[in-house]
Design an enzyme around this catalytic site. Structure first.
Site, PDB file in Angstrom:
ATOM      1  N   LEU A   1      37.985  31.996  22.259  1.00 54.82           N
ATOM      2  CA  LEU A   1      37.249  31.851  23.067  1.00 54.82           C
ATOM      3  C   LEU A   1      36.185  31.745  23.747  1.00 54.82           C
ATOM      4  O   LEU A   1      35.015  32.046  24.241  1.00 54.82           O
ATOM      5  CB  LEU A   1      38.420  31.381  24.004  1.00 54.82           C
ATOM      6  N   GLY A   2      36.599  33.533  23.779  1.00 57.90           N
ATOM      7  CA  GLY A   2      36.635  34.405  24.218  1.00 57.90           C
ATOM      8  C   GLY A   2      36.384  35.702  25.050  1.00 57.90           C
ATOM      9  O   GLY A   2      37.542  36.178  24.664  1.00 57.90           O
TER      10      GLY A   2
ATOM     11  N   THR B   1      37.250  29.084  30.012  1.00 57.43           N
ATOM     12  CA  THR B   1      37.245  29.892  29.455  1.00 57.43           C
ATOM     13  C   THR B   1      36.689  30.600  29.794  1.00 57.43           C
ATOM     14  O   THR B   1      36.732  31.745  30.537  1.00 57.43           O
ATOM     15  CB  THR B   1      36.852  29.913  28.287  1.00 57.43           C
TER      16      THR B   1
ATOM     17  N   GLU C   1      37.066  34.390  31.551  1.00 60.81           N
ATOM     18  CA  GLU C   1      36.340  35.908  31.569  1.00 60.81           C
ATOM     19  C   GLU C   1      35.845  36.117  32.570  1.00 60.81           C
ATOM     20  O   GLU C   1      35.717  37.827  32.512  1.00 60.81           O
ATOM     21  CB  GLU C   1      36.012  36.096  30.819  1.00 60.81           C
TER      22      GLU C   1
ATOM     23  N   ASP D   1      50.830  42.655  36.165  1.00 57.59           N
ATOM     24  CA  ASP D   1      48.914  42.753  36.324  1.00 57.59           C
ATOM     25  C   ASP D   1      48.369  43.400  37.386  1.00 57.59           C
ATOM     26  O   ASP D   1      47.673  43.228  37.650  1.00 57.59           O
ATOM     27  CB  ASP D   1      49.084  41.022  35.828  1.00 57.59           C
TER      28      ASP D   1
ATOM     29  N   VAL E   1      49.114  42.516  40.658  1.00 54.65           N
ATOM     30  CA  VAL E   1      50.054  42.109  41.491  1.00 54.65           C
ATOM     31  C   VAL E   1      50.961  42.200  41.794  1.00 54.65           C
ATOM     32  O   VAL E   1      51.055  41.015  41.034  1.00 54.65           O
ATOM     33  CB  VAL E   1      48.077  40.693  41.321  1.00 54.65           C
TER      34      VAL E   1
ATOM     35  N   THR F   1      52.028  37.609  42.286  1.00 56.42           N
ATOM     36  CA  THR F   1      51.931  36.865  41.114  1.00 56.42           C
ATOM     37  C   THR F   1      53.106  37.592  40.445  1.00 56.42           C
ATOM     38  O   THR F   1      53.470  38.422  39.596  1.00 56.42           O
ATOM     39  CB  THR F   1      50.674  37.056  39.928  1.00 56.42           C
TER      40      THR F   1
ATOM     41  N   ASP G   1      42.673  24.307  29.935  1.00 53.40           N
ATOM     42  CA  ASP G   1      41.475  24.397  30.809  1.00 53.40           C
ATOM     43  C   ASP G   1      42.095  23.061  31.867  1.00 53.40           C
ATOM     44  O   ASP G   1      41.688  22.953  32.984  1.00 53.40           O
ATOM     45  CB  ASP G   1      40.376  23.832  30.213  1.00 53.40           C
TER      46      ASP G   1
END
Length: 353
Positions: free
Chosen positions: A226-227, A262, A266, A286, A288, A291, A324
């Site tokens: 996707l990216g 996406t 990104e 991650d 953070v 989270t 999404d």
């Protein structure tokens, strides 16, 4: 004379006392902003990326591109380490008022360690299409609008965030404006993930002033990808985000990944966010605090709660792999990481200064 001597003696005692208080305060600050980097790593060998789905795939190649970049540029590791150190230091200082005591960042005239104002990022969209006009202006406009929704907490689905995470939803107060569109026709069916689309010498489009613009390249990446994005610290020549043609903006061709998220995912990487599972299962975070630790990416539209590593996954986070329509939040901790980039000396300060 005796009275004067006594006065000077009293003054000296006051000065010594003040000096001691100042030293104590400085000691408090030093202790408060100690930065632990023991868990920092750039690449993690993930032996089972799919984790929870036999049909899963690596939808985002940001970490694979990072691996490629690290091989080409040995100095990149140190640069990214320094950016991470400054990010963690800024987040640690935010919890103090500049005097080693709990409070709002920037108290007592000290500049806030994390940028607090609104951020507006100009975007250059570089389109490499197989036929002229394949990517429409409406598609481009829809992508800018979706980025603005997501980074200002205006995604209409955010109301679905479960109560466990409702207090963690961030308004990043980051908006995006379309500065320019650069188009080029090329018939190749796959550009891969080694940044060829970013270089005119390889048939792509050169970046526009990456210190002051977010560059997005739209092309046929290939391989079902996707990216991918470049993390802060990489080469200015290749800095930016790459999105597959079918997954840029609102497009029916993208299916469940055709609603423009996406790019949100990104751009999150471009602003120094890791995948929500830390790219290392329960072994790796991650970076953070708010989270939950997860054991791998989630796909499709998982039900709540999806429990892994003894806690419910924040599956609706933009930095997971869900479809999404099922991602609709950044956390406050992620917002701190992004905003730490915009302060003086920060990796993305040119976007606000």
């Amino acid at each position: 004379m005796k009275k004067v001597c006594l006065t000077f003696a009293a003054l000296a005692m006051v000065l010594v006392s003040c000096e001691q208080d100042q030293n104590d305060a400085n000691l408090d600050i030093t202790q408060e902003i100690q930065v632990d980097m023991s868990d920092f790593t750039l690449l993690v060998a993930d032996d089972d990326l799919a984790g929870k789905s036999s049909n899963a795939a690596d939808k985002c190649h940001s970490m694979k591109n990072l691996e490629y970049r690290l091989q080409k540029n040995p100095g990149l590791q140190k640069k990214m380490y320094d950016i991470e150190y400054q990010t963690r230091k800024a987040i640690a200082m935010k919890a103090t008022n500049g005097k080693g005591k709990p409070g709002g960042g920037g108290g007592g005239g000290t500049p806030p360690p994390i940028y607090t104002g609104p951020v507006s990022i100009p975007v250059v969209v570089n389109i490499i299409e197989r036929s002229a006009g394949n990517v429409t202006q409406a598609q481009i406009n829809s992508q800018i609008a979706i980025l603005n929704q997501d980074f200002t907490n205006n995604n209409p689905r955010t109301s679905n965030v479960p109560s466990e995470f409702a207090g963690l939803v961030a308004n990043a107060d980051i908006t995006f404006t379309l500065a320019n569109v650069v188009r080029k026709v090329d018939t190749r069916t796959s550009w891969g993930t080694n940044d060829a689309m970013k270089l005119s010498t390889q048939g792509g489009i050169d970046a526009t002033d990456t210190s002051n613009f977010l560059n997005i390249w739209v092309c046929e990446i290939g391989g079902g990808i996707l990216g991918y994005a470049q993390f802060p610290g990489g080469s200015a020549t290749t800095d930016g985000v790459v999105i597959g043609t079918d997954f840029f903006g609102e497009t029916a061709a993208g299916g469940i990944y055709g609603k423009g998220r996406t790019a949100t995912h990104e751009v999150g990487h471009w602003l120094n966010l890791r995948h929500i599972w830390g790219d290392g299962r329960c072994r790796q975070d991650d970076f953070v605090a708010d989270t939950p630790t997860s054991d791998g990416p989630n796909y499709n539209c998982p039900s709540y709660p999806t429990v892994n590593c003894q806690s419910a996954d924040m599956t609706m986070n933009y930095m997971d792999y869900v479809q999404d329509d099922c991602m609709y939040m950044f956390s406050n901790g992620q917002n701190d990481r992004m905003r730490a980039l915009f302060v003086s000396g920060g990796a993305r300060e040119g976007l606000v200064n």
